[in-house]
Design an enzyme around this catalytic site. Structure first.
Site, PDB file in Angstrom:
ATOM      1  N   LYS A   2       4.507  19.651  -6.493  1.00 28.64           N
ATOM      2  CA  LYS A   2       4.949  20.185  -5.195  1.00 28.64           C
ATOM      3  C   LYS A   2       6.044  21.232  -5.382  1.00 28.64           C
ATOM      4  CE  LYS A   2       3.645  15.923  -2.847  1.00 28.64           C
ATOM      5  NZ  LYS A   2       4.128  14.588  -2.497  1.00 28.64           N
ATOM      6  N   GLY A  24       0.805  -1.223   0.000  1.00 26.91           N
ATOM      7  CA  GLY A  24       0.000   0.000   0.000  1.00 26.91           C
ATOM      8  C   GLY A  24       0.835   1.267   0.000  1.00 26.91           C
ATOM      9  N   ASP A  74       4.013  14.119  -9.500  1.00 31.71           N
ATOM     10  CA  ASP A  74       3.628  14.555  -8.153  1.00 31.71           C
ATOM     11  C   ASP A  74       4.692  15.507  -7.582  1.00 31.71           C
ATOM     12  OD1 ASP A  74       2.021  14.081  -5.574  1.00 31.71           O
ATOM     13  OD2 ASP A  74       4.036  13.480  -4.966  1.00 31.71           O
TER      14      ASP A  74
END
Ligand SMILES: NC(=O)c1ccc[n+]([C@@H]2O[C@H](COP(=O)([O-])OP(=O)(O)OC[C@H]3O[C@@H](n4cnc5c(N)ncnc54)[C@H](OP(=O)(O)O)[C@@H]3O)[C@@H](O)[C@H]2O)c1
Length: 326
Positions: A205, A187, A201
């Site tokens: 940022k 996970g 991603d």
């Protein structure tokens, strides 16, 4: 004691983690800010789904209109994910006179100037500490205690999934594919890991970090971006032989051109570090944000860049600072 009514958009990792902390720390929070926080609504896709997180007596709804049209709601927390409808919901909430807190770097980085302008026009706050570095309070540090500095550089390990993969390759001599499969099973990586492993991603940022530190907005799609999917075990072993680690880095810095004019340079790409650099020791899923200010010098913030409670902690900090100011 005044009661502040809020709505949370999303009840997944971040929205749920926020509810968990509100339940766990309710008494100390209310004493600290001298306000009661009442969660009136939680927006979800599926109102009948079983949920692992507390709902704190809120009404679960799939109608954003119900929330935005309720004049008693003063603060909207956006923790949906994706660019739309999240960005439109934030715009509408600000237009309706509500303050907004978001954890959503994709929606924020793609719409940064427009959302900030909307907040200013409506004299409302838009806070987004959780959008970069999860639980690490680097954005608040840049815009508050460090605001008197001229920043020459911001750099960071801004994505925990890629740092986990690179660390495991270095530590255990496993291939990229083996570690990715293991991270997905545990996970730590999404079923579709593209946004993480291709650096998208991290670019979102970096766009937000540079906007705050340098007051220059660069759309994330304009940031040259290279991910880690082409890094082989051989690359890692070569680096190791030279006492180096490879890290996926978002980096923005000023550099003089041939005429002595300072130009802003930026990129997301794998970079090598020796043990002399503090980034070298940042392993596994941890994030770090390194900044260089002309007064403060070098600083590095280190901590959990994701996870329900660390991210919820950053969202809650923004929520409480607004609630206290009301
Ligand atoms: N996870 C982290 O550690 C972390 C860290 C920092 C920042 N963030 C950012 O925080 C945001 C949320 O991430 P997450 O991990 O919490 O996501 P998540 O676990 O997938 O949860 C998303 C939640 O939003 C709801 N939702 C999504 N789209 C919706 C829509 N159009 N209308 C109504 N409800 C909708 C979902 O409803 P259902 O429950 O009904 O499906 C779910 O409750 C993202 O922008 C992410 O990048 C996450």
């Amino acid at each position: 004691m005044k009661t502040v009514k809020i709505a949370i958009l999303g009840h997944g990792n971040v929205g749920g983690g926020l509810c968990e902390i509100l339940q766990m720390n309710r008494q100390l929070i209310e004493e600290r800010i001298e306000r009661k926080i009442h969660v009136s609504y939680i927006l979800v896709n599926n109102v009948t789904k079983e949920r692992p997180w507390p709902t704190l007596g809120a009404k679960l709804t799939d109608s954003f209109d119900e929330i935005v049209n309720d004049n008693s709601i003063e603060i909207v927390i956006e923790a949906l994910g994706g660019i739309e409808p999240a960005a439109s919901y934030m715009r509408s909430a600000l237009e309706a006179g509500k303050h907004v807190v978001t954890a959503n770097k994709a929606a924020l980085a793609a719409n940064y100037p427009a959302l900030l302008e909307k907040a200013q026009e409506n004299n409302r706050q838009l806070l987004f500490e959780a959008s970069v570095g999860g639980g690490i309070p680097a954005l608040t540090a840049i815009s508050n205690p460090l605001q008197g500095n001229e920043f020459t550089e911001v750099m960071g390990i801004l994505n925990g999934t890629t740092n986990y993969i690179l660390s495991k390759m270095w530590d255990e001599g496993l291939s990229y594919d083996e570690v990715l499969a293991d991270a997905q099973a545990k996970g730590f990586a999404e079923a579709d890991p593209t946004a993480d492993v291709e650096g998208i991603d991290a670019a979102n940022k970096l766009s937000i970090l540079m906007a705050l530190a340098f007051h220059v907005y660069v759309h994330p799609e304009k940031i040259p971006t290279e991910g880690i999917s082409k890094i082989t075990l051989k690359d890692i072993e070569n680096a190791k032989k030279h006492g180096e680690k490879i890290k996926l880095i978002g980096h923005g810095y000023w550099e003089a051109d041939e005429n002595g004019q300072e130009i802003l340079k930026y990129h997301v790409k794998p970079m090598k570090f020796t043990s002399e650099h503090p980034i070298f020791g940042v392993d596994n899923e941890y994030n770090a944000i390194y900044i260089n200010g002309n007064a403060v010098g070098q600083l590095m913030f280190y901590g959990s860049g994701a996870g329900p409670l660390p991210t919820g902690s950053a969202v809650l900090g923004d929520l409480l600072s607004i609630a206290r100011s009301l």
